[in-house]
Write a protein that holds these residues in place. Sequence first.
Motif, PDB file in Angstrom:
ATOM      1  N   GLN A 186      -2.270   4.661   4.732  1.00 14.37           N
ATOM      2  CA  GLN A 186      -1.298   4.667   3.630  1.00 14.37           C
ATOM      3  C   GLN A 186      -1.237   6.022   2.945  1.00 14.37           C
ATOM      4  OE1 GLN A 186      -1.952   1.620   0.694  1.00 14.37           O
ATOM      5  NE2 GLN A 186      -0.123   2.150  -0.475  1.00 14.37           N
ATOM      6  N   ASP A 187      -2.406   6.635   2.733  1.00 12.28           N
ATOM      7  CA  ASP A 187      -2.446   7.919   2.033  1.00 12.28           C
ATOM      8  C   ASP A 187      -1.879   9.057   2.869  1.00 12.28           C
ATOM      9  OD1 ASP A 187      -3.639   6.626  -0.081  1.00 12.28           O
ATOM     10  OD2 ASP A 187      -5.682   7.171   0.498  1.00 12.28           O
ATOM     11  N   GLN A 188      -1.715   8.828   4.174  1.00  9.73           N
ATOM     12  CA  GLN A 188      -1.202   9.871   5.064  1.00  9.73           C
ATOM     13  C   GLN A 188       0.275   9.655   5.397  1.00  9.73           C
ATOM     14  OE1 GLN A 188      -3.849   9.942   8.507  1.00  9.73           O
ATOM     15  NE2 GLN A 188      -5.477   9.084   7.225  1.00  9.73           N
ATOM     16  N   THR A 189       0.890   8.646   4.778  1.00  9.60           N
ATOM     17  CA  THR A 189       2.277   8.275   5.080  1.00  9.60           C
ATOM     18  C   THR A 189       3.139   8.467   3.851  1.00  9.60           C
ATOM     19  OG1 THR A 189       1.422   6.576   6.584  1.00  9.60           O
ATOM     20  CG2 THR A 189       3.737   6.418   5.966  1.00  9.60           C
ATOM     21  N   ASP A 190       4.390   8.828   4.088  1.00  2.00           N
ATOM     22  CA  ASP A 190       5.326   8.943   2.980  1.00  2.00           C
ATOM     23  C   ASP A 190       5.329   7.636   2.174  1.00  2.00           C
ATOM     24  OD1 ASP A 190       7.832  10.333   1.736  1.00  2.00           O
ATOM     25  OD2 ASP A 190       8.484   8.303   2.242  1.00  2.00           O
ATOM     26  N   GLU A 191       5.077   7.738   0.884  1.00  3.24           N
ATOM     27  CA  GLU A 191       4.887   6.543   0.053  1.00  3.24           C
ATOM     28  C   GLU A 191       6.137   5.667   0.036  1.00  3.24           C
ATOM     29  OE1 GLU A 191       3.592   5.313  -4.542  1.00  3.24           O
ATOM     30  OE2 GLU A 191       3.838   7.424  -3.960  1.00  3.24           O
ATOM     31  N   GLU A 192       7.300   6.272  -0.076  1.00  5.38           N
ATOM     32  CA  GLU A 192       8.531   5.488  -0.125  1.00  5.38           C
ATOM     33  C   GLU A 192       8.762   4.741   1.186  1.00  5.38           C
ATOM     34  OE1 GLU A 192      13.350   6.113  -0.969  1.00  5.38           O
ATOM     35  OE2 GLU A 192      11.947   7.799  -1.123  1.00  5.38           O
ATOM     36  N   PHE A 193       8.508   5.407   2.305  1.00 11.65           N
ATOM     37  CA  PHE A 193       8.692   4.766   3.605  1.00 11.65           C
ATOM     38  C   PHE A 193       7.688   3.635   3.789  1.00 11.65           C
ATOM     39  CE2 PHE A 193       7.663   4.705   8.246  1.00 11.65           C
ATOM     40  CZ  PHE A 193       8.847   4.139   8.673  1.00 11.65           C
ATOM     41  N   TYR A 194       6.430   3.891   3.447  1.00 11.28           N
ATOM     42  CA  TYR A 194       5.380   2.873   3.582  1.00 11.28           C
ATOM     43  C   TYR A 194       5.736   1.641   2.757  1.00 11.28           C
ATOM     44  CZ  TYR A 194       0.736   0.733   3.580  1.00 11.28           C
ATOM     45  OH  TYR A 194      -0.327  -0.138   3.716  1.00 11.28           O
ATOM     46  N   ASN A 195       6.076   1.850   1.508  1.00 14.47           N
ATOM     47  CA  ASN A 195       6.408   0.716   0.629  1.00 14.47           C
ATOM     48  C   ASN A 195       7.651  -0.019   1.117  1.00 14.47           C
ATOM     49  OD1 ASN A 195       4.227   1.302  -1.016  1.00 14.47           O
ATOM     50  ND2 ASN A 195       5.433   2.513  -2.473  1.00 14.47           N
TER      51      ASN A 195
END
Length: 244
Positions: A185-194
């Motif tokens: 999660q910390d390595q992924t774009d937050e908006e895309f992950y969510n």
Amino acid sequence: MRKLISVGALVLCLSVLAACGTEDVLSDMTGGRSDAALDSSDTDVLDEPVRTEAAGTDFTALTADQCVVDDLADPGVLPRIALDCPGADEINGIIQDEFRPVSEDPMCQLHYEYAKGAGRVLSVVMVKKIDDWLEYTPFDLDLATGERLSGAELLALLDVDSAELAQLEQSVMGEEFTHQFGRVQDQTDEEFYNGQYERTTSPDNVELEKLWFAADGQLLFAGRIYGLAGAEYYEYPLSTGLVF
């Protein structure tokens, strides 16, 4: 009687799915035969439709192994429900029409699993694989009436509220998404992950038709998990947590 598996047990089950591979776990859970044909003694007994002596149709006393046999033209790949009833005829016809062409496609792998649940429901699920993509198509037969069950009819028979099931599925899919992708999660774009998490747990993503039983009485569903790479989503055989 309906039972509810604890959240901890569900998370353990989902962890096993991810570690062992969905095909292996599904085979273990259902007890179905996916890669080998029945031996000659089995087919000699079961290659003709089963008929009951009593008036009407009631196959509830039969085991799953007594109800399902290999299609002898394609053993281990296509099943046949060896019962003389309208629901079996309907399901067998759909499997022949929709999955025989698939079985002849060199790009696809196909197998089936089956189990009996709630004392009266025979579940047969077709599993199609193309590369790392798996698709699950279940069929449910009421052995007490000889009729095929839709998702809504199955839930009514089990006395399960569809809204209750939808909430269970959303929770399970959320747990599965976090299990698969939480560590990055910390390595992924937050908006895309969510956004992918919200798509996975959306009420629009619940599955009230692709339902079937495992051999231990768990009610399974085909859960769509929207990932961070690859296909838009992948299907997994997930437990609702309900046991009958």
